[in-house]
Design an enzyme around this catalytic site. Structure first.
Site, mmCIF file in Angstrom:
data_model
loop_
_atom_site.group_PDB
_atom_site.id
_atom_site.type_symbol
_atom_site.label_atom_id
_atom_site.label_comp_id
_atom_site.label_asym_id
_atom_site.label_seq_id
_atom_site.Cartn_x
_atom_site.Cartn_y
_atom_site.Cartn_z
ATOM 1 N N GLU A 1 56.393 68.565 18.511
ATOM 2 C CA GLU A 1 57.806 68.299 18.477
ATOM 3 C C GLU A 1 58.409 67.365 17.223
ATOM 4 O O GLU A 1 59.069 66.397 17.654
ATOM 5 C CB GLU A 1 58.255 67.790 19.828
ATOM 6 C CG GLU A 1 58.205 68.940 20.868
ATOM 7 C CD GLU A 1 58.834 68.555 22.136
ATOM 8 O OE1 GLU A 1 59.439 67.137 22.370
ATOM 9 O OE2 GLU A 1 58.898 69.235 23.189
ATOM 10 N N GLU B 1 54.301 73.293 26.332
ATOM 11 C CA GLU B 1 55.369 72.502 27.266
ATOM 12 C C GLU B 1 56.159 73.330 28.185
ATOM 13 O O GLU B 1 56.936 74.036 27.393
ATOM 14 C CB GLU B 1 55.624 71.164 26.750
ATOM 15 C CG GLU B 1 54.711 70.198 26.398
ATOM 16 C CD GLU B 1 55.582 69.061 25.758
ATOM 17 O OE1 GLU B 1 56.940 68.711 26.246
ATOM 18 O OE2 GLU B 1 54.926 68.554 24.912
#
Length: 447
Positions: free
Chosen positions: A156, A352
């Site tokens: 991320e 995720e």
């Protein structure tokens, strides 16, 4: 009863080092930017930190037992950069325990915990940090490459850049606004350099984990469409276009990279991958800022005044206890969007996906009942199945997270785990969602 997936589909769970390990003083590890950030008053809800976290460092064998007993194929975790450089044998022990339990380790090289000494030298605003990550990758693959086959370079980058460098909500809290774009470029370069190192050392499977979500305009006003497009570029495509297209999405971002070597860097950044990780939680709706309108509290972090886009609440019948909109169809949408945008998209893993619900501890029956999480996971797995039916190659799905953990600036109130952790005793208890996930995986094997 359960959504069904193609043969070979891999189920897993995810965590990250700072959020679970604790043992802040073990091994002589130095401080990371999160140690520094959490030590400042007012940065984390209730003044909490990750010095103990859930003590995974000392309890890893028990945690591996919970992970393996669910029948998952893969466990995604991350390395603590400072712990690795201290010479710790912790990750040798963890990898060996996973392999012995029949679980494939899928480590992430960098999940936001930059050594403080590198931040003091400029952090991700300093191009040299990308080369230091390449050196760190060499240490990791030299040590674990005989046992680890799947590697994720970065996690991320968009969130780390936005929350930590553009804003002040996460470490290192720079607050640079759009001037933070060099931090994005240098992380992307670090990804590319890490891929080079891993390939040179014979790594069999290399990928990255980027956060993605649909961005929609709030209305038909052309200004809203322009604002939403820019926000999508900055949060989605700035971090996937260089990897999957070899170019930045627009000239604003390219110029903001701040380096005359961009073309040469993009060749490094755009090296082919074996898989592409997608982290998804909720969609976003954007409008052009309206004078005098209060936009605070719409997102987890507030977008400051003066930027050309503002978030508005997503319409949703349900929200998690973190306030995030529950929109499973948006996961299907972003997966099909990625397929259409990138003709050479590698096989996708959902690296995720999960939800925070404020689960109480075990009840009189000794169980932790979390029906809302079960409903969330079921709906999102069906959304993945819909994307597969639409022609997207998705090879796996990892729940965030395996175990309740330290949720960054939100502290310990937010519980994402399939395994409950008592904050006083650190006792682990499998939630109903853990049993549901176990049974889902077992049902695939029987079908």
């Amino acid at each position: 009863m359960y959504p069904q997936f193609p043969p070979g589909f891999r189920f897993g769970m995810s965590t990250s080092a700072y959020q679970i390990e604790g043992a802040a003083d073990a091994d002589g590890k130095g401080p990371s930017i999160w140690d520094t950030f959490t030590a400042r008053p007012g940065t984390v809800r209730h003044g909490e930190d990750g010095r103990v976290a859930i003590d995974h460092y000392h309890r890893y064998a028990e945690d591996v037992g919970h992970i393996a007993a669910a029948g998952v194929h893969d466990y995604r975790f991350s390395f603590s950069w400072t712990r690795v450089l201290s010479g710790s044998g912790f990750y040798d022990r963890l990898v060996d325990a996973l392999l012995e339990a029949g679980v494939r380790p899928v480590p992430t090289i960098y999940h936001w915990d930059l050594p403080q000494e590198l931040e003091d030298a400029g952090g991700w605003m300093n191009r040299d940090t990308a080369y230091r990550l390449a050196d760190y990758t060499t240490v990791l693959v030299d040590r674990l490459g005989d046992r680890v086959r799947d590697w994720i370079t970065m996690n991320e980058m968009s969130v780390h850049t936005l929350y930590g460098y553009a804003l002040t909500d996460h470490a290192p809290a720079r607050g640079l606004g759009l001037e933070a774009l060099p931090a994005a470029h240098h992380q992307l370069l670090a990804h590319g350099l890490a891929v080079q190192v891993l390939r040179a050392h014979g790594a069999r499977s290399v990928g990255v984990a980027n956060q993605h979500f649909p961005v929609s305009p709030a209305g038909d006003d052309p200004a809203d469409h322009e604002a939403a497009g820019l926000f999508a570029d900055l949060t989605n495509w700035t971090f996937s276009d260089p990897i999957l297209r070899g170019a930045y999405p627009n000239e604003l971002v390219r110029a903001g990279a701040g380096d005359a070597r961009v073309d040469r860097d993009l060749e490094v950044i755009g090296a082919p991958l074996d898989f592409y990780g997608v982290n998804y939680y909720e969609p976003t709706v954007i409008e052009a800022p309206r004078a005098g309108k209060d936009y605070s509290g719409v997102l987890e972090v507030d977008i400051p005044d003066g930027l050309p886009f503002s978030p508005v609440p997503v319409k949703s019948d349900e929200r998690t206890d973190f306030g995030w909109a529950v929109v499973p169809s948006a996961l299907t949408e972003i997966l099909t969007t990625l397929r259409d945008r990138y003709p050479n998209l590698p096989p996708v893993f959902i690296t995720e996906n999960g939800a925070s619900f404020h689960d109480s501890g075990p009840g009189p029956d000794g169980r932790v009942h979390d029906p809302r999480r079960i409903a969330f996971l079921d709906a999102h797995l069906r959304a993945v199945a819909d994307a597969i039916d639409a022609g997207v190659r998705v090879d796996g799905y990892y729940v965030w997270s395996a175990i309740d953990n330290f949720e960054w600036a939100a502290g310990y109130d937010e519980r994402f785990g399939l395994v409950h952790v008592d904050r006083e005793t650190l006792t682990r208890t499998r939630k109903d969602s853990w049993y549901w996930y176990r049974d889902l995986i077992a049902a695939q094997r029987r079908s």
